[in-house]
Motif scaffolding. Structure first.
Motif, PDB file in Angstrom:
ATOM      1  N   VAL A   1      23.323  59.446   8.055  1.00  0.00           N
ATOM      2  CA  VAL A   1      23.972  60.513   7.697  1.00  0.00           C
ATOM      3  C   VAL A   1      24.980  60.608   6.678  1.00  0.00           C
ATOM      4  O   VAL A   1      25.317  58.694   6.539  1.00  0.00           O
ATOM      5  N   ASP A   2      25.484  61.148   5.677  1.00  0.00           N
ATOM      6  CA  ASP A   2      26.850  61.032   5.507  1.00  0.00           C
ATOM      7  C   ASP A   2      27.781  62.260   5.470  1.00  0.00           C
ATOM      8  O   ASP A   2      26.699  63.242   4.783  1.00  0.00           O
TER       9      ASP A   2
ATOM     10  N   GLY B   1      33.239  60.404   7.147  1.00  0.00           N
ATOM     11  CA  GLY B   1      32.721  59.619   8.237  1.00  0.00           C
ATOM     12  C   GLY B   1      32.725  60.148   9.094  1.00  0.00           C
ATOM     13  O   GLY B   1      32.339  59.694  10.536  1.00  0.00           O
ATOM     14  N   GLY B   2      32.596  61.509   9.292  1.00  0.00           N
ATOM     15  CA  GLY B   2      32.677  62.676  10.731  1.00  0.00           C
ATOM     16  C   GLY B   2      31.086  62.723  11.186  1.00  0.00           C
ATOM     17  O   GLY B   2      29.976  62.147  10.563  1.00  0.00           O
TER      18      GLY B   2
ATOM     19  N   LYS C   1      27.367  67.961   4.763  1.00  0.00           N
ATOM     20  CA  LYS C   1      26.012  67.315   5.268  1.00  0.00           C
ATOM     21  C   LYS C   1      25.579  66.794   4.361  1.00  0.00           C
ATOM     22  O   LYS C   1      24.674  67.853   3.722  1.00  0.00           O
ATOM     23  N   SER C   2      25.084  66.034   4.516  1.00  0.00           N
ATOM     24  CA  SER C   2      24.153  65.476   3.664  1.00  0.00           C
ATOM     25  C   SER C   2      23.251  63.324   4.713  1.00  0.00           C
ATOM     26  O   SER C   2      23.664  63.255   5.412  1.00  0.00           O
ATOM     27  N   PHE C   3      22.125  63.903   4.341  1.00  0.00           N
ATOM     28  CA  PHE C   3      21.308  62.909   4.408  1.00  0.00           C
ATOM     29  C   PHE C   3      20.758  61.467   2.969  1.00  0.00           C
ATOM     30  O   PHE C   3      20.359  62.722   1.910  1.00  0.00           O
ATOM     31  N   HIS C   4      21.440  60.417   3.107  1.00  0.00           N
ATOM     32  CA  HIS C   4      20.680  59.954   2.043  1.00  0.00           C
ATOM     33  C   HIS C   4      19.561  59.228   3.046  1.00  0.00           C
ATOM     34  O   HIS C   4      18.682  58.767   3.600  1.00  0.00           O
TER      35      HIS C   4
ATOM     36  N   GLU D   1      32.805  71.268  -0.836  1.00  0.00           N
ATOM     37  CA  GLU D   1      34.294  71.613   0.337  1.00  0.00           C
ATOM     38  C   GLU D   1      35.043  70.791   0.568  1.00  0.00           C
ATOM     39  O   GLU D   1      35.576  71.109   2.011  1.00  0.00           O
ATOM     40  N   GLY D   2      34.786  69.259   0.580  1.00  0.00           N
ATOM     41  CA  GLY D   2      35.181  68.168   1.661  1.00  0.00           C
ATOM     42  C   GLY D   2      35.307  68.442   3.043  1.00  0.00           C
ATOM     43  O   GLY D   2      35.886  67.833   3.440  1.00  0.00           O
TER      44      GLY D   2
END
Length: 69
Positions: A31-32, A36-37, A45-48, A68-69
């Motif tokens: 998760v990224d 860090g929320g 929302k993202s995944f690496h 949109e930070g």
């Protein structure tokens, strides 16, 4: 110039469907959210994942231009 990862945007975004698909493919998604929320409440929302050659790939609901930070 340094390239540390490549990012792909998925639209429409479904966090759990993306996580499930990456996991099913054995890609161990990390998760990224940029801050860090919690991914469930974060706007970003993202995944690496690592590709077979070790490259860091980011799968996200946004692009840098639309972040949109």
């Amino acid at each position: 110039m340094w390239l540390d990862h490549i990012s792909w945007r998925i639209e429409p975004w479904d966090t759990e469907a993306v996580r499930a698909e990456l996991t099913q493919r054995g890609l161990n998604p990390r998760v990224d959210t940029g801050t860090g929320g919690d991914i469930a409440t974060s706007r970003f929302k993202s995944f690496h994942v690592r590709d077979p050659d070790g490259w860091d790939l980011q799968i996200s609901n946004q692009t840098k231009e639309h972040h949109e930070g």
